[in-house]
Design a protein around this motif. Structure first.
Motif, PDB file in Angstrom:
ATOM      1  N   TYR A 188       0.968  -1.267  -0.029  1.00 24.78           N
ATOM      2  CA  TYR A 188       0.062  -0.042   0.051  1.00 24.78           C
ATOM      3  C   TYR A 188       0.681   1.165   0.063  1.00 24.78           C
ATOM      4  CZ  TYR A 188      -3.415  -3.523   1.515  1.00 24.78           C
ATOM      5  OH  TYR A 188      -4.100  -4.716   1.454  1.00 24.78           O
ATOM      6  N   ASN A 189       0.517   2.192  -0.897  1.00 25.48           N
ATOM      7  CA  ASN A 189       1.029   3.607  -0.858  1.00 25.48           C
ATOM      8  C   ASN A 189       0.925   4.230   0.455  1.00 25.48           C
ATOM      9  OD1 ASN A 189       2.272   2.766  -3.358  1.00 25.48           O
ATOM     10  ND2 ASN A 189       0.297   3.886  -4.301  1.00 25.48           N
ATOM     11  N   ILE A 190       1.426   4.809   1.123  1.00 23.31           N
ATOM     12  CA  ILE A 190       1.469   5.569   2.613  1.00 23.31           C
ATOM     13  C   ILE A 190       2.363   6.508   2.925  1.00 23.31           C
ATOM     14  CG2 ILE A 190       2.746   3.747   3.873  1.00 23.31           C
ATOM     15  CD1 ILE A 190       0.440   3.860   6.069  1.00 23.31           C
ATOM     16  N   ASN A 191       1.688   7.420   3.422  1.00 20.23           N
ATOM     17  CA  ASN A 191       2.774   8.674   4.173  1.00 20.23           C
ATOM     18  C   ASN A 191       2.660   8.107   5.792  1.00 20.23           C
ATOM     19  OD1 ASN A 191       3.916  10.759   5.385  1.00 20.23           O
ATOM     20  ND2 ASN A 191       2.466  12.144   4.566  1.00 20.23           N
ATOM     21  N   ILE A 192       4.049   7.678   6.113  1.00 19.92           N
ATOM     22  CA  ILE A 192       4.158   7.312   7.434  1.00 19.92           C
ATOM     23  C   ILE A 192       4.097   8.230   8.536  1.00 19.92           C
ATOM     24  CG2 ILE A 192       5.473   5.131   6.802  1.00 19.92           C
ATOM     25  CD1 ILE A 192       7.840   6.624   7.919  1.00 19.92           C
ATOM     26  N   PHE A 193       4.201   9.488   8.078  1.00 17.27           N
ATOM     27  CA  PHE A 193       4.239  10.554   9.028  1.00 17.27           C
ATOM     28  C   PHE A 193       2.787  11.173   9.464  1.00 17.27           C
ATOM     29  CE2 PHE A 193       8.305  10.631   7.018  1.00 17.27           C
ATOM     30  CZ  PHE A 193       8.932  10.447   7.956  1.00 17.27           C
ATOM     31  N   ASP A 194       2.000  11.014   8.600  1.00 22.03           N
ATOM     32  CA  ASP A 194       0.429  11.423   8.533  1.00 22.03           C
ATOM     33  C   ASP A 194      -0.362  10.699   7.458  1.00 22.03           C
ATOM     34  OD1 ASP A 194      -1.890  12.839   9.219  1.00 22.03           O
ATOM     35  OD2 ASP A 194      -1.202  14.873   8.350  1.00 22.03           O
ATOM     36  N   PRO A 195      -1.072   9.570   7.803  1.00 24.54           N
ATOM     37  CA  PRO A 195      -1.570   8.839   6.870  1.00 24.54           C
ATOM     38  C   PRO A 195      -2.882   9.604   6.524  1.00 24.54           C
ATOM     39  CG  PRO A 195      -0.979   7.502   8.620  1.00 24.54           C
ATOM     40  CD  PRO A 195      -0.813   8.832   9.302  1.00 24.54           C
ATOM     41  N   CYS A 196      -2.681   9.853   5.326  1.00 26.25           N
ATOM     42  CA  CYS A 196      -3.867  10.500   4.527  1.00 26.25           C
ATOM     43  C   CYS A 196      -3.880  10.419   2.860  1.00 26.25           C
ATOM     44  CB  CYS A 196      -3.928  12.236   4.977  1.00 26.25           C
ATOM     45  SG  CYS A 196      -5.252  13.050   4.394  1.00 26.25           S
ATOM     46  N   GLN A 197      -4.865  10.220   2.338  1.00 28.11           N
ATOM     47  CA  GLN A 197      -5.003   9.803   0.834  1.00 28.11           C
ATOM     48  C   GLN A 197      -6.044  10.501   0.416  1.00 28.11           C
ATOM     49  OE1 GLN A 197      -4.685   5.924   2.595  1.00 28.11           O
ATOM     50  NE2 GLN A 197      -3.439   5.226   0.477  1.00 28.11           N
ATOM     51  N   ALA A 198      -5.978  10.905  -0.928  1.00 29.46           N
ATOM     52  CA  ALA A 198      -7.217  11.717  -1.564  1.00 29.46           C
ATOM     53  C   ALA A 198      -7.602  11.233  -2.741  1.00 29.46           C
ATOM     54  CB  ALA A 198      -6.497  13.146  -1.883  1.00 29.46           C
ATOM     55  N   ASP A 199      -8.814  11.108  -2.993  1.00 33.08           N
ATOM     56  CA  ASP A 199      -9.437  10.718  -4.369  1.00 33.08           C
ATOM     57  C   ASP A 199      -9.783  12.264  -5.176  1.00 33.08           C
ATOM     58  OD1 ASP A 199     -11.076   9.654  -6.578  1.00 33.08           O
ATOM     59  OD2 ASP A 199     -12.111   8.345  -5.407  1.00 33.08           O
ATOM     60  N   ASP A 200      -8.723  12.431  -6.124  1.00 29.04           N
ATOM     61  CA  ASP A 200      -8.841  13.717  -6.630  1.00 29.04           C
ATOM     62  C   ASP A 200      -9.850  13.752  -7.726  1.00 29.04           C
ATOM     63  OD1 ASP A 200      -6.721  14.704  -5.248  1.00 29.04           O
ATOM     64  OD2 ASP A 200      -5.338  14.268  -6.667  1.00 29.04           O
ATOM     65  N   HIS A 201     -10.566  12.745  -8.137  1.00 28.43           N
ATOM     66  CA  HIS A 201     -11.619  12.848  -9.162  1.00 28.43           C
ATOM     67  C   HIS A 201     -12.838  12.057  -8.794  1.00 28.43           C
ATOM     68  CE1 HIS A 201      -8.496  14.389 -11.864  1.00 28.43           C
ATOM     69  NE2 HIS A 201      -7.906  13.438 -11.281  1.00 28.43           N
ATOM     70  N   ALA A 202     -13.591  12.118  -7.590  1.00 30.58           N
ATOM     71  CA  ALA A 202     -14.550  11.494  -7.090  1.00 30.58           C
ATOM     72  C   ALA A 202     -15.863  12.086  -7.675  1.00 30.58           C
ATOM     73  CB  ALA A 202     -14.555  11.892  -5.576  1.00 30.58           C
ATOM     74  N   PRO A 203     -16.632  10.975  -8.023  1.00 30.79           N
ATOM     75  CA  PRO A 203     -17.663  11.053  -8.702  1.00 30.79           C
ATOM     76  C   PRO A 203     -18.928  11.355  -8.005  1.00 30.79           C
ATOM     77  CG  PRO A 203     -17.257   8.766  -8.948  1.00 30.79           C
ATOM     78  CD  PRO A 203     -16.129   9.378  -8.225  1.00 30.79           C
ATOM     79  N   LEU A 204     -18.910  12.351  -7.617  1.00 35.75           N
ATOM     80  CA  LEU A 204     -19.916  12.677  -6.258  1.00 35.75           C
ATOM     81  C   LEU A 204     -21.264  13.030  -6.604  1.00 35.75           C
ATOM     82  CD1 LEU A 204     -17.876  14.461  -3.521  1.00 35.75           C
ATOM     83  CD2 LEU A 204     -18.344  11.863  -3.707  1.00 35.75           C
ATOM     84  N   ALA A 205     -21.536  13.447  -8.012  1.00 34.76           N
ATOM     85  CA  ALA A 205     -22.675  13.732  -8.651  1.00 34.76           C
ATOM     86  C   ALA A 205     -23.268  12.544  -8.655  1.00 34.76           C
ATOM     87  CB  ALA A 205     -22.744  14.559  -9.965  1.00 34.76           C
ATOM     88  N   HIS A 206     -22.704  11.444  -8.789  1.00 35.83           N
ATOM     89  CA  HIS A 206     -23.373   9.977  -9.196  1.00 35.83           C
ATOM     90  C   HIS A 206     -23.592   9.102  -7.827  1.00 35.83           C
ATOM     91  CE1 HIS A 206     -22.363  11.179 -13.285  1.00 35.83           C
ATOM     92  NE2 HIS A 206     -23.190  10.263 -13.687  1.00 35.83           N
ATOM     93  N   ALA A 207     -22.913   9.711  -6.817  1.00 37.13           N
ATOM     94  CA  ALA A 207     -22.745   8.801  -5.624  1.00 37.13           C
ATOM     95  C   ALA A 207     -23.503   9.401  -4.439  1.00 37.13           C
ATOM     96  CB  ALA A 207     -21.230   8.799  -5.039  1.00 37.13           C
ATOM     97  N   LYS A 208     -24.202   8.170  -3.787  1.00 35.04           N
ATOM     98  CA  LYS A 208     -25.049   8.190  -2.596  1.00 35.04           C
ATOM     99  C   LYS A 208     -24.527   7.814  -1.656  1.00 35.04           C
ATOM    100  CE  LYS A 208     -29.461   8.906  -5.478  1.00 35.04           C
ATOM    101  NZ  LYS A 208     -30.850   8.115  -5.616  1.00 35.04           N
ATOM    102  N   ALA A 209     -23.598   6.784  -1.518  1.00 37.11           N
ATOM    103  CA  ALA A 209     -22.969   6.198  -0.281  1.00 37.11           C
ATOM    104  C   ALA A 209     -21.501   5.843  -0.666  1.00 37.11           C
ATOM    105  CB  ALA A 209     -23.768   4.798  -0.069  1.00 37.11           C
ATOM    106  N   VAL A 210     -20.677   5.429   0.172  1.00 43.08           N
ATOM    107  CA  VAL A 210     -19.487   5.292   0.108  1.00 43.08           C
ATOM    108  C   VAL A 210     -19.088   3.964   0.714  1.00 43.08           C
ATOM    109  CG1 VAL A 210     -18.497   6.625   1.714  1.00 43.08           C
ATOM    110  CG2 VAL A 210     -16.884   6.201  -0.293  1.00 43.08           C
TER     111      VAL A 210
END
Length: 331
Positions: A188-210
Motif C-alpha cells: 500500500y502507498n502510504i505517508n508514514i508521518f501522516d496517513p492521509c490519501q485523496a481521491d482527486d476525481h471522486a464522482p460525487l454527482a453520481h454517488a449516494k454512499a461510499v
C-alpha cells in the motif's frame, strides 16, 4: 567515482520482490555506467532494443524481471462523471518505454501478436473490458496482459494506486501488510508521518454512499530526529477515526498562511462527508470495510476531491485506504 543503485530491502519481504525491484533497472545502471560521458552518447531507443533480449536471458536464468516499463497503462478520454453517463467510453493505451507495439482485445481474451494493433484512442461500449499487451518486433510478448474495465462498478471504484497524496504531503513508501511475510501479498502507498490519501476525481454527482476498504500496517519505524515530523491528531474515540472530507484541496489552499489550520480535522472550509471510529487493532481484522450514506444536503459534483484522513494515535499502527467504492444506491 562511478554509479550505484540502492534497493531499500526493509520494505521488500521476499526474494521475488527484491529481484522485481532490481531488474531490469540493473541494465539501465550498466548502460549509464558504460556510456561515454559526452553529449548525445546515450541512445535510449537503442538501449531498449538491446534490453529486450537481455530480459529474455535473465528470465531463462530464473530471475524475476519487472515488466512495468513495457506494461500497458490505460486512461479515459472523459472525466469519470462523463464516462458514467455515456454509452461509450474513450480509452487511451500507452507504455512507459517507447518500444514494440500495443495490441488489444475486447472479448476478454489475452492478446496475441496477431491481435488488433492499437493506433489511437478507442471508443468502446460501456461495460466492455479492454485487455492489452505490448509485443516486440519479432512478436514476443513484452509484458503480461493488463485489463481495463469500463463497467459502472469499475468507474465508481478508486484503488490504492489511484489515490493521491493529501495536500502538502507525499506518499513516500509502499508497505506490505506484514514486514515478516514469507510470501508475496498486497502492498500500500502510504505517508508514514501522516496517513492521509485523496481521491482527486471522486464522482460525487453520481454517488449516494461510499464504502472504504482499510488496511492496518505495523508502525515499525525508528524515526530518530524525524519523529517530530509526525502529525499528531486529536481523536474523539479510543483508537482514532477515518474522516472523509470534501474540498480538502481548496481548503488547504485557502488556509495556506494559517499555521493553526493544519491542526484541524478536517481543514477549515472542508466539509465532512463521513467519519468512522477505528476498531481496537488488538482484536479487529487487519483488513476491513466501513460504509456510510453521503449527506443529502450537500451540493456535490463530479471530479471533486475527497481526503481520507486517519487520526489514530501514534501508539497505534498505521492505516492505509485499500480502495474506495462510490455507490449510486443510498442504502
Amino acid at each position: 567515482m562511478g554509479v550505484q543503485a540502492n534497493a531499500w530491502s526493509e520494505y521488500l519481504v521476499t526474494p521475488w520482490q527484491m529481484q522485481h525491484k532490481l531488474f531490469p533497472r540493473a541494465g539501465a545502471v550498466a548502460e549509464d555506467g558504460w556510456s561515454p560521458k559526452v553529449e548525445g552518447a546515450k541512445d535510449y531507443p537503442g538501449f531498449l532494443a538491446r534490453l529486450e533480449p537481455q530480459i529474455r536471458r535473465w528470465k531463462q536464468a530464473g530471475v524475476e524481471v519487472a515488466d512495468s516499463a513495457f506494461a500497458v497503462t490505460f486512461a479515459t478520454t472523459q472525466s469519470r462523471g462523463v464516462a458514467l453517463g455515456a454509452p461509450k467510453v474513450g480509452v487511451t493505451l500507452a507504455t512507459q518505454a517507447p518500444f514494440g507495439a500495443i495490441r488489444y482485445t475486447l472479448d476478454g481474451t489475452a492478446p496475441t501478436a496477431k491481435s488488433k494493433l492499437y493506433t489511437g484512442a478507442l471508443s468502446v461500449k460501456s461495460g466492455l473490458v479492454v485487455t492489452a499487451s505490448s509485443f516486440a518486433p519479432d512478436g514476443a510478448m513484452l509484458a503480461a496482459p493488463r485489463r481495463f474495465d469500463t463497467s459502472r462498478e469499475a468507474l465508481l471504484t478508486t484503488t490504492n494506486g489511484q489515490l493521491a497524496a493529501c495536500p502538502g504531503q507525499s506518499l513516500w513508501l509502499r508497505l506490505p501488510l506484514d514486514a515478516d511475510a514469507t510470501t508475496n501479498g498486497p502492498a500500500y502507498n502510504i505517508n508514514i508521518f501522516d496517513p492521509c490519501q485523496a481521491d482527486d476525481h471522486a464522482p460525487l454527482a453520481h454517488a449516494k454512499a461510499v464504502t472504504v476498504s482499510i488496511a492496518r500496517i505495523p508502525r515499525n519505524f525508528g524515526l530518530a530526529h524525524d519523529v517530530w515530523t509526525q502529525a499528531t491528531h486529536y481523536p474523539t474515540s479510543a483508537h482514532g477515526e477515518l474522516v472523509a472530507s470534501l474540498g480538502c484541496k481548496e481548503a488547504a489552499a485557502a488556509n495556506a498562511k494559517d499555521p493553526k489550520a493544519a491542526h484541524h480535522d478536517p481543514l477549515p472550509g472542508a466539509k465532512v462527508l463521513a467519519s468512522w471510529a477505528l476498531p481496537d487493532p488488538k482484536t479487529a481484522p487487519q483488513r476491513f470495510d466501513v460504509h456510510a450514506v453521503l449527506p443529502a444536503d450537500l451540493a456535490m459534483q463530479d471530479e471533486s476531491n475527497v481526503c481520507f484522513q486517519f487520526t489514530s494515535p501514534l501508539s497505534d499502527p498505521l492505516y492505509s485506504v485499500e480502495k474506495v467504492v462510490w455507490s449510486e444506491q443510498g442504502q
